[in-house]
Each structure stands twice: as C-alpha cells, then as structure tokens.
Design an enzyme around this catalytic site. Structure first.
Site, PDB file in Angstrom:
ATOM      1  N   ARG A 103       0.819  -1.219   0.000  1.00 11.33           N
ATOM      2  CA  ARG A 103       0.000   0.000   0.000  1.00 11.33           C
ATOM      3  C   ARG A 103       0.853   1.270   0.000  1.00 11.33           C
ATOM      4  O   ARG A 103       0.440   2.295  -0.548  1.00 11.33           O
ATOM      5  CB  ARG A 103      -0.946  -0.001   1.203  1.00 11.33           C
ATOM      6  CG  ARG A 103      -2.171  -0.869   0.954  1.00 11.33           C
ATOM      7  CD  ARG A 103      -3.085  -0.893   2.142  1.00 11.33           C
ATOM      8  NE  ARG A 103      -4.414  -1.368   1.777  1.00 11.33           N
ATOM      9  CZ  ARG A 103      -5.349  -1.678   2.657  1.00 11.33           C
ATOM     10  NH1 ARG A 103      -5.103  -1.584   3.955  1.00 11.33           N
ATOM     11  NH2 ARG A 103      -6.539  -2.079   2.252  1.00 11.33           N
ATOM     12  N   GLY A 148      -8.175  -7.476  -0.177  1.00 16.66           N
ATOM     13  CA  GLY A 148      -8.414  -8.343   0.973  1.00 16.66           C
ATOM     14  C   GLY A 148      -7.671  -9.665   0.903  1.00 16.66           C
ATOM     15  O   GLY A 148      -6.512  -9.727   0.495  1.00 16.66           O
ATOM     16  N   GLY A 155     -12.516  -3.943   1.435  1.00 10.53           N
ATOM     17  CA  GLY A 155     -13.881  -3.464   1.670  1.00 10.53           C
ATOM     18  C   GLY A 155     -14.318  -2.461   0.609  1.00 10.53           C
ATOM     19  O   GLY A 155     -15.463  -2.497   0.132  1.00 10.53           O
TER      20      GLY A 155
HETATM   21  N1  LIG Z   1     -14.638 -23.722   3.313  1.00 13.04           N
HETATM   22  C1  LIG Z   1     -14.305 -22.802   4.216  1.00 13.04           C
HETATM   23  N2  LIG Z   1     -14.666 -22.944   5.501  1.00 13.04           N
HETATM   24  C2  LIG Z   1     -14.330 -22.036   6.422  1.00 13.04           C
HETATM   25  N3  LIG Z   1     -13.633 -20.920   6.153  1.00 13.04           N
HETATM   26  C3  LIG Z   1     -13.257 -20.712   4.889  1.00 13.04           C
HETATM   27  C4  LIG Z   1     -13.570 -21.647   3.865  1.00 13.04           C
HETATM   28  N4  LIG Z   1     -13.077 -21.166   2.711  1.00 13.04           N
HETATM   29  C5  LIG Z   1     -12.457 -20.016   3.003  1.00 13.04           C
HETATM   30  N5  LIG Z   1     -12.559 -19.721   4.298  1.00 13.04           N
HETATM   31  C6  LIG Z   1     -11.966 -18.590   5.021  1.00 13.04           C
HETATM   32  O1  LIG Z   1     -12.529 -17.391   4.570  1.00 13.04           O
HETATM   33  C7  LIG Z   1     -11.681 -16.352   4.982  1.00 13.04           C
HETATM   34  C8  LIG Z   1     -11.814 -15.171   4.067  1.00 13.04           C
HETATM   35  O2  LIG Z   1     -13.129 -14.738   4.119  1.00 13.04           O
HETATM   36  P1  LIG Z   1     -13.537 -13.235   3.830  1.00 13.04           P
HETATM   37  O3  LIG Z   1     -15.004 -13.247   3.541  1.00 13.04           O
HETATM   38  O4  LIG Z   1     -13.012 -12.388   4.925  1.00 13.04           O
HETATM   39  O5  LIG Z   1     -12.684 -13.054   2.490  1.00 13.04           O
HETATM   40  P2  LIG Z   1     -12.309 -11.813   1.636  1.00 13.04           P
HETATM   41  O6  LIG Z   1     -13.530 -11.195   1.156  1.00 13.04           O
HETATM   42  O7  LIG Z   1     -11.285 -12.238   0.644  1.00 13.04           O
HETATM   43  O8  LIG Z   1     -11.537 -10.840   2.606  1.00 13.04           O
HETATM   44  P3  LIG Z   1     -11.721  -9.306   2.834  1.00 13.04           P
HETATM   45  O9  LIG Z   1     -12.979  -9.156   3.621  1.00 13.04           O
HETATM   46  O10 LIG Z   1     -10.469  -8.977   3.586  1.00 13.04           O
HETATM   47  O11 LIG Z   1     -11.796  -8.678   1.473  1.00 13.04           O
HETATM   48  C9  LIG Z   1     -10.280 -16.921   4.961  1.00 13.04           C
HETATM   49  O12 LIG Z   1      -9.684 -16.691   6.201  1.00 13.04           O
HETATM   50  C10 LIG Z   1     -10.502 -18.425   4.717  1.00 13.04           C
HETATM   51  O13 LIG Z   1      -9.746 -19.238   5.575  1.00 13.04           O
HETATM   52  O1  LIG Z   2      -7.752  -2.278   5.292  1.00 11.11           O
HETATM   53  C1  LIG Z   2      -8.718  -1.721   4.756  1.00 11.11           C
HETATM   54  O2  LIG Z   2      -9.596  -2.354   4.107  1.00 11.11           O
HETATM   55  C2  LIG Z   2      -8.791  -0.237   4.776  1.00 11.11           C
HETATM   56  O3  LIG Z   2      -7.593   0.326   5.215  1.00 11.11           O
HETATM   57  C3  LIG Z   2      -9.964   0.229   5.605  1.00 11.11           C
HETATM   58  O4  LIG Z   2      -9.797  -0.137   6.935  1.00 11.11           O
HETATM   59  P1  LIG Z   2     -11.066  -0.212   7.914  1.00 11.11           P
HETATM   60  O5  LIG Z   2     -11.878  -1.418   7.465  1.00 11.11           O
HETATM   61  O6  LIG Z   2     -10.517  -0.336   9.306  1.00 11.11           O
HETATM   62  O7  LIG Z   2     -11.867   1.054   7.727  1.00 11.11           O
END
Ligand SMILES: Nc1ncnc2c1ncn2[C@@H]1O[C@H](COP(=O)(O)OP(=O)(O)OP(=O)(O)O)[C@@H](O)[C@H]1O
Ligand SMILES: O=C(O)[C@H](O)COP(=O)(O)O
Length: 393
Positions: free
Chosen positions: A36, A350, A373
């Site tokens: 970042r 993410g 997010g």
């Molecule tokens: N089958 C599963 N059962 C349980 N947990 C799972 C499974 N598949 C993936 N995960 C978990 O889901 C998590 C990611 O979920 P999340 O919805 O936070 O993902 P993301 O959208 O990529 O992340 P972010 O919210 O940071 O953008 C990971 O930690 C992973 O281990």
């Molecule tokens: O890591 C992030 O997705 C951004 O820096 C926003 O952080 P926040 O979810 O704590 O607002």
C-alpha cells in the site's frame, strides 16, 4: 471520472493534505507488506516534484479514538522515507501546535506524515471540527486512499467540504479499472466469489448477477448454496437465514442466463488444522461429521477452464482455508488459472490479494486492488463517500 484529479490543480508552493491508505499489516513493530505504501508513491512523488508541501495522513488499524503505541506511524514514515528516497518529517500528534509548527517548517517538495488519524475519536465520526482542523493545514485536499474510500471519515470525506479537492493517481486508477470492468466489460466476463460469509457478499453477488456471464462460487460461503440445493453439508459453514436468498440468487442466475458454477467436489476434514484427516468427496456426499474446507480437484479443473475461456475475471475471496497448506489447493488453482488466462484479471483486494501474494502470482495479475472493503462496496454498486466528496471537474 467527473472528479478533479491532481493533474487539474496547480500545487506548486501549496500545502496539500494528502490522505493515503497506509493501513499496512504489522508484526512486532515491523511492516510485513508494504504494497500500500508503494501504491501511493506515484501521487506522493508527483506532488513533491511539482513543488507541493505534502502533508500525508492515514489510519493504521482500529485504535478507536485512543492512542495505541503499537499503532503509531513511525515505522510507516521510515519505510516511506526508504521507498521515496526522501526524508519524512513525522509528528506524534494528529493536529495542534506540533503539527502546525511542522507544517510551517516545510519547504516546497518536502514530505510530512502526521500521526495515525484514528487516534482522534472524531476521525471515524466524521467530526466537522476535526475535518476543519485538517483543512486548515492545507490549500488543497488530495484523496489517494482508495482502501478507505468507502468510509465517510473526517480525513477521507469531511475535509473536502472545506478545501478544493482532487483524486490522486491510485484512487483514479482503481476507479477506472473497476469502473470499466463493471460498466463496459470484455466478454465472457467471469466473477469468482469466495471467502467466509454470505452476508458480506450479498450485495456483490446480487449486483454482479446483472453483469457477468459466469458467476463462480467457492469458499465457506458456497455451502449455504449447496444446502439450498438440498444437499447435506455436514459441519461446513452455514448461514441458515441466507438459504432462501441463496435460492433466489440461483433462480436469478437462471432467469438472466448467467452460468452459475458451484463446487462439484470438495475436500472434507475432521479438524481445522494441517494435521486433519482429509478426503475428497462429491458435493452430494459430504459426511455428517466432517467439514468442507476446500474445493476438490474436479471443481478446480472446471473453474480453471472457465477462467481460461474468459476475457475478464474479477476475483474476491479465497476458495478454501488457504492459510492452511492442506486446504490451499483450490485457491492456488484459481490463482494459477488467472495467471495463465489471456483475459484481463482483477483481484478485489483483501484475502484474495493476500493469497495471490503468498503463492507468488501477484506479478501475473493485471490489477490487484489495494482496497478489500472498498472494492467490494464499489462492486456492489454503492457510492464511495471518499470519492463523492471530491470537487467535480
Ligand atoms: N470452506 C471454508 N470454511 C471455512 N472458512 C473458509 C472456507 N473457505 C475459506 N474460508 C476462510 O474465509 C476467509 C476469508 O473470508 P472473507 O469473507 O473475509 O474473504 P475476503 O472477502 O477475501 O476478505 P476481505 O474481507 O479482507 O476482502 C479466509 O480466512 C478463509 O480461511
Ligand atoms: O484495510 C482496509 O480495508 C482499509 O484500510 C480500511 O480499513 P477499515 O476497514 O478499518 O476502515
């Protein structure tokens, strides 16, 4: 974009308050991933080269309006200085006398980083007084914090009410790539949605069903859909109250002619660990006492083929528990398929961005968003307050 960008403003000799997203992962006071910071460099260097006095601001973590020693910006200032080859003045306050003095000492082209803005409770409340205090420091506000653009906070949105403002290069690029993908996609257009919770992805799935040719579902959220199809899912993740919605989405996909792809086989385990006993089963044969933690080999192949045939792929959320080696194959296979397709590939920040980095595929992706997010909310079709607050062109 109908907003001013930094190319539209003359910053020579001016003080510019530049909001960046330096919310980087840290371990024992060390930055473990500086992506970042690197991503914000083009804007910072441009402002500096144009002769602006650059006042940088960011949040780090979620200190909830209190000073948390481990969340000070000192390590970030140090890394920024190394990456930019410039000295960086760092204040221990967010605003007030110390900051005013530091700002008055700036020469054209100098960089200053103020303390973690979330040490002030007013930041996340978008307090008008704090926003005004930030604005009083500068002649212009530049927002380059795409990762925090979905937050209506004092340093991301409130400040723009008091000074002329513009988007930085990173913010502009993120909006351009994601905006083009959603409004004028090359086809076939495939979205891959994984991760843990259906409730976090409802808006995205709904919005994407209006746009994509293929919607691939994986990760923990897949099992609510599998259940909705009438299969048993053992101990796999389930959001009982979202089963009806899952049915609606599958119907919507049918109505719209969207190819809705779900796992056909999965890796089931008796424990959430690398030492678990695992087996591969078809999707309609998940044993009652086991949990599905990754997609299986037939699914990997099927998903990889769809990706290979796509002209545009957006990926958000891992296919399995990729943090554990035994459940990482699905996520690796999808990353590998994205790295090989001729189509344009966008990683929605993410965990998927973390996975792509971890498995060394980052260089082979066309765009990795710096906002988890923020990119999700953008893909949901929501307005981002950090963007809408900026001065129109
Ligand atoms: N089958 C599963 N059962 C349980 N947990 C799972 C499974 N598949 C993936 N995960 C978990 O889901 C998590 C990611 O979920 P999340 O919805 O936070 O993902 P993301 O959208 O990529 O992340 P972010 O919210 O940071 O953008 C990971 O930690 C992973 O281990
Ligand atoms: O890591 C992030 O997705 C951004 O820096 C926003 O952080 P926040 O979810 O704590 O607002």
């Amino acid at each position: 974009m109908n907003k001013q960008t930094i190319k539209d403003i003359d910053v020579k000799g001016k003080k510019v308050f530049c909001r960046v997203d330096f919310n980087v992962p840290m371990e024992n006071g060390e930055i473990t991933d500086d992506t970042r910071i690197k991503a914000a460099l083009p804007t910072i260097q441009y402002l500096s080269e144009q002769g602006a006095k650059v006042i940088l601001a960011s949040h780090l973590g979620r200190p909830n309006g209190e000073v948390v020693e481990e969340l000070r910006m000192d390590a970030v200032a140090k890394r920024l200085s190394e990456l930019s080859n410039k000295s960086v003045v760092k204040t221990d306050e967010v605003y007030g006398d110390e900051v005013n003095e530091a700002v008055s000492g700036l020469e054209d082209g100098d960089l200053l980083l103020i303390e973690n803005v979330r040490f002030e409770a007013g930041e996340t409340k978008n307090d008008p007084e704090l926003a005004k205090a930030f604005a009083d420091l500068a002649d212009y506000f530049v927002n380059d914090a795409f990762g925090a653009a979905h937050r209506a906070h004092a340093s991301t949105a409130g400040i723009a009410e008091h000074v002329p403002s513009a988007a930085g290069f990173l913010l502009e690029k993120e909006l351009e790539v994601l905006g083009k993908a959603l409004s004028n996609p090359d086809r076939p257009f495939t979205a891959i949605i994984g991760g843990a919770k259906v409730k976090d992805k409802i808006g995205v799935i709904d919005n994407l069903l209006d746009k994509v040719d293929n919607l691939i579902i994986g990760g923990g959220l897949a099992y609510t859909f599998v259940k909705a199809l009438g299969h048993e899912i053992g101990k796999s993740l389930l959001e009982e109250d979202k089963i009806e919605l899952a049915k609606e989405y599958m119907q919507k996909a049918k109505d719209k002619g969207v190819n809705f792809l779900m796992p056909v086989d999965v890796v089931v385990a008796d424990d959430f660990s690398n030492d678990a006993n695992t087996q591969i089963v078809d999707i309609d044969s998940i044993p009652a006492d086991l949990e599905a933690l990754d997609i299986g080999p037939k699914t990997r192949e099927k998903y990889a083929q769809v990706v290979a045939d796509s002209q545009l792929v957006i990926w958000n959320g891992p296919m399995g528990v990729f943090e554990l080696e035994v459940f990482a194959n699905g996520t690796k296979a999808v990353a590998d398929a994205l790295s090989k397709t001729e189509g344009y590939t966008v990683i929605g920040g993410g965990d998927s961005a973390a996975a792509v980095e971890k498995f060394d595929y980052a260089d082979q992706m066309d765009h990795i968003s710096t906002g988890g997010g923020a990119s999700l909310e953008f893909m949901e079709g929501k307005e981002l307050p950090g963007v809408s607050a900026l001065t129109d062109k």
